[in-house]
Design a protein around this motif. Structure first.
Motif, mmCIF file in Angstrom:
data_model
loop_
_atom_site.group_PDB
_atom_site.id
_atom_site.type_symbol
_atom_site.label_atom_id
_atom_site.label_comp_id
_atom_site.label_asym_id
_atom_site.label_seq_id
_atom_site.Cartn_x
_atom_site.Cartn_y
_atom_site.Cartn_z
ATOM 1 N N GLN A 1 4.099 19.283 31.229
ATOM 2 C CA GLN A 1 3.806 18.941 32.627
ATOM 3 C C GLN A 1 3.981 17.442 32.860
ATOM 4 O OE1 GLN A 1 -0.153 21.241 32.222
ATOM 5 N NE2 GLN A 1 0.198 21.150 34.423
ATOM 6 N N LEU A 2 3.593 16.665 31.861
ATOM 7 C CA LEU A 2 3.590 15.209 32.019
ATOM 8 C C LEU A 2 4.973 14.588 31.941
ATOM 9 C CD1 LEU A 2 0.457 14.256 29.904
ATOM 10 C CD2 LEU A 2 0.716 14.054 32.391
ATOM 11 N N ARG A 3 5.941 15.352 31.451
ATOM 12 C CA ARG A 3 7.278 14.772 31.328
ATOM 13 C C ARG A 3 7.995 14.716 32.667
ATOM 14 N NH1 ARG A 3 10.850 19.112 27.937
ATOM 15 N NH2 ARG A 3 12.338 17.397 27.860
ATOM 16 N N HIS A 4 7.461 15.429 33.679
ATOM 17 C CA HIS A 4 8.091 15.396 35.000
ATOM 18 C C HIS A 4 7.662 14.139 35.745
ATOM 19 C CE1 HIS A 4 9.829 19.445 34.922
ATOM 20 N NE2 HIS A 4 8.791 19.732 34.152
ATOM 21 N N ALA A 5 8.651 13.389 36.207
ATOM 22 C CA ALA A 5 8.374 12.089 36.824
ATOM 23 C C ALA A 5 7.494 12.224 38.061
ATOM 24 C CB ALA A 5 9.677 11.398 37.177
ATOM 25 N N ASP A 6 7.596 13.367 38.779
ATOM 26 C CA ASP A 6 6.852 13.486 40.037
ATOM 27 C C ASP A 6 5.473 14.134 39.851
ATOM 28 O OD1 ASP A 6 7.595 16.058 39.504
ATOM 29 O OD2 ASP A 6 8.311 16.499 41.523
ATOM 30 N N PHE A 7 5.078 14.385 38.589
ATOM 31 C CA PHE A 7 3.796 15.061 38.350
ATOM 32 C C PHE A 7 2.637 14.352 39.051
ATOM 33 C CE2 PHE A 7 -0.157 15.460 35.871
ATOM 34 C CZ PHE A 7 -0.339 16.822 35.959
ATOM 35 N N SER A 8 2.557 13.042 38.855
ATOM 36 C CA SER A 8 1.397 12.312 39.395
ATOM 37 C C SER A 8 1.400 12.326 40.920
ATOM 38 C CB SER A 8 1.373 10.883 38.867
ATOM 39 O OG SER A 8 2.655 10.307 38.928
ATOM 40 N N TYR A 9 2.582 12.151 41.548
ATOM 41 C CA TYR A 9 2.638 12.125 43.015
ATOM 42 C C TYR A 9 2.210 13.467 43.590
ATOM 43 C CZ TYR A 9 5.269 7.883 42.180
ATOM 44 O OH TYR A 9 5.643 6.650 41.757
ATOM 45 N N THR B 1 -0.822 6.459 33.857
ATOM 46 C CA THR B 1 -1.219 5.150 34.370
ATOM 47 C C THR B 1 -1.421 5.202 35.882
ATOM 48 O OG1 THR B 1 0.047 4.127 32.595
ATOM 49 C CG2 THR B 1 -0.578 2.699 34.441
ATOM 50 N N ARG B 2 -0.490 5.881 36.560
ATOM 51 C CA ARG B 2 -0.559 6.023 38.019
ATOM 52 C C ARG B 2 -1.813 6.813 38.425
ATOM 53 N NH1 ARG B 2 4.424 8.554 38.441
ATOM 54 N NH2 ARG B 2 5.605 6.689 37.927
#
Ligand code: C2E
Ligand code: MG
Ligand code: MG
Ligand code: MG
Length: 285
Positions: free
Chosen positions: A122-130, A167-168
């Motif tokens: 899940q964390l490898r997707h760049a847009d996960f945090s957004y 971090t985000r």
């Protein structure tokens, strides 16, 4: 996808197919339908602050209410979901269920955080945090009521992207904890490199505490080191009073385990009216 279908077909016609393969094959096929029919549910295990003995948070643990096989525990399907990539969709379903539960707690005036396990994939997707921050907003959930539990492989495998996401999210107010510490090869060096709030000591380390009346020097020094680094320490898998006593003496901040309570259903949790005093947990042994 074609790749998954191909793999399934090969397995289906494989003459060496055994019972486990057949079960795996049918589980993998059932994932999509399970999502559609909302067969996944969360159970909630209380996390207790040891100096006050108050429940401050809960860990969300996924279960699959399978129409044929009954209630399946994560060890039966998470590894398969990770191999097939389904974990990404399942991970969003778990986060959605977590948001729904947090919204119910808000409505009841319950103050507690919810910790959700997140897979490396899940964390490898760049847009996960957004996307996660958007979900929180959509449900009206304060960022500091959600905690993410990650494992060290999350960061070893996908260093850049995973750390950017974490971090985000931490900057936005979520808590991050490192799960299963002491189970794998986690060096202490990770603890400084990652944006962490808490460290969870794996239950295999906690289990050693019951074997002797001495405190375990490994557990004790892990707690001291983590606290020096500004992290709170959570002990998982606390099953006995003796373990609890050792952990309190060693300065451990929080604990969870069968000694306090097994994971509870949402309904059980809401019957537990004050939501805060560990002595009033419905499943206390
Ligand atoms: P975990 O995150 O380390 O969760 C703790 C596991 O220990 C849970 O098992 C919990 O029920 C169990 N446990 C709690 N207290 C005790 C105790 O006193 N003694 C013993 N022997 N066990 C205890 P569970 O629910 O079967 O989950 C197993 C693993 O599956 C979790 O380990 C986690 O890695 C994974 N998992 C669970 N839910 C999710 C999820 O939503 N997403 C992902 N990616 N993984 C999940
Ligand atoms: Mg966990
Ligand atoms: Mg753990
Ligand atoms: Mg684990």
């Amino acid at each position: 996808s074609a790749k998954q279908a191909g793999r399934g077909q090969y397995r289906f016609f494989d003459p060496s197919l055994n019972k486990v393969d057949i079960e795996e094959f049918s589980l993998e096929q059932a994932f999509g339908q399970a999502l559609k029919e909302r067969q996944f549910v969360l159970h909630y295990q209380p996390q207790i602050r040891l100096d006050s003995m108050r429940v401050e948070g809960y860990e969300a643990l996924v279960r699959w209410q399978h129409p044929e096989f009954g209630l399946l525990y994560p060890d039966r399907f998470i590894p398969l979901a990770e191999r097939s990539g389904f974990i990404v969709a399942l991970g969003w379903e778990v986060l959605r269920l977590a948001c729904e539960e947090l919204a119910r707690w808000n409505a009841l005036g319950v103050q507690a955080w919810l910790a959700v396990n997140v897979s490396p994939l899940q964390l490898r997707h760049a847009d996960f945090s957004y996307r996660l921050l958007q979900e929180l907003q959509r449900y009206g959930i304060r960022e500091n009521s959600l905690e993410l539990e990650i494992t060290e492989t999350a960061v070893l495998d996908y260093e850049g992207q995973a750390i950017d996401n974490l971090t985000r999210l931490r900057a936005a107010g979520l808590s991050i904890s490192l799960d299963d510490f002491g189970q794998g090869y986690a060096g202490f060096s990770h603890l400084q490199a990652l944006p962490l709030n808490r460290l969870k000591i794996d239950r295999t380390m906690i289990a050693q505490l019951s074997n002797s009346h001495d405190d375990s020097p490994i557990v004790t020094s892990t707690i001291i080191l983590a606290k020096r680094l500004g992290l709170e320490v959570v002990a998982e898998g606390v099953e006995t009073r003796e373990q609890l006593v050792c952990l309190r003496l060693a300065g451990c901040d929080l604990a969870q385990g069968y000694h306090f309570s097994r994971p509870l259903t949402s309904a059980q949790l809401r019957e537990y009216a004050p939501f805060s005093n560990a002595a009033e947990l419905p499943c206390e042994p």
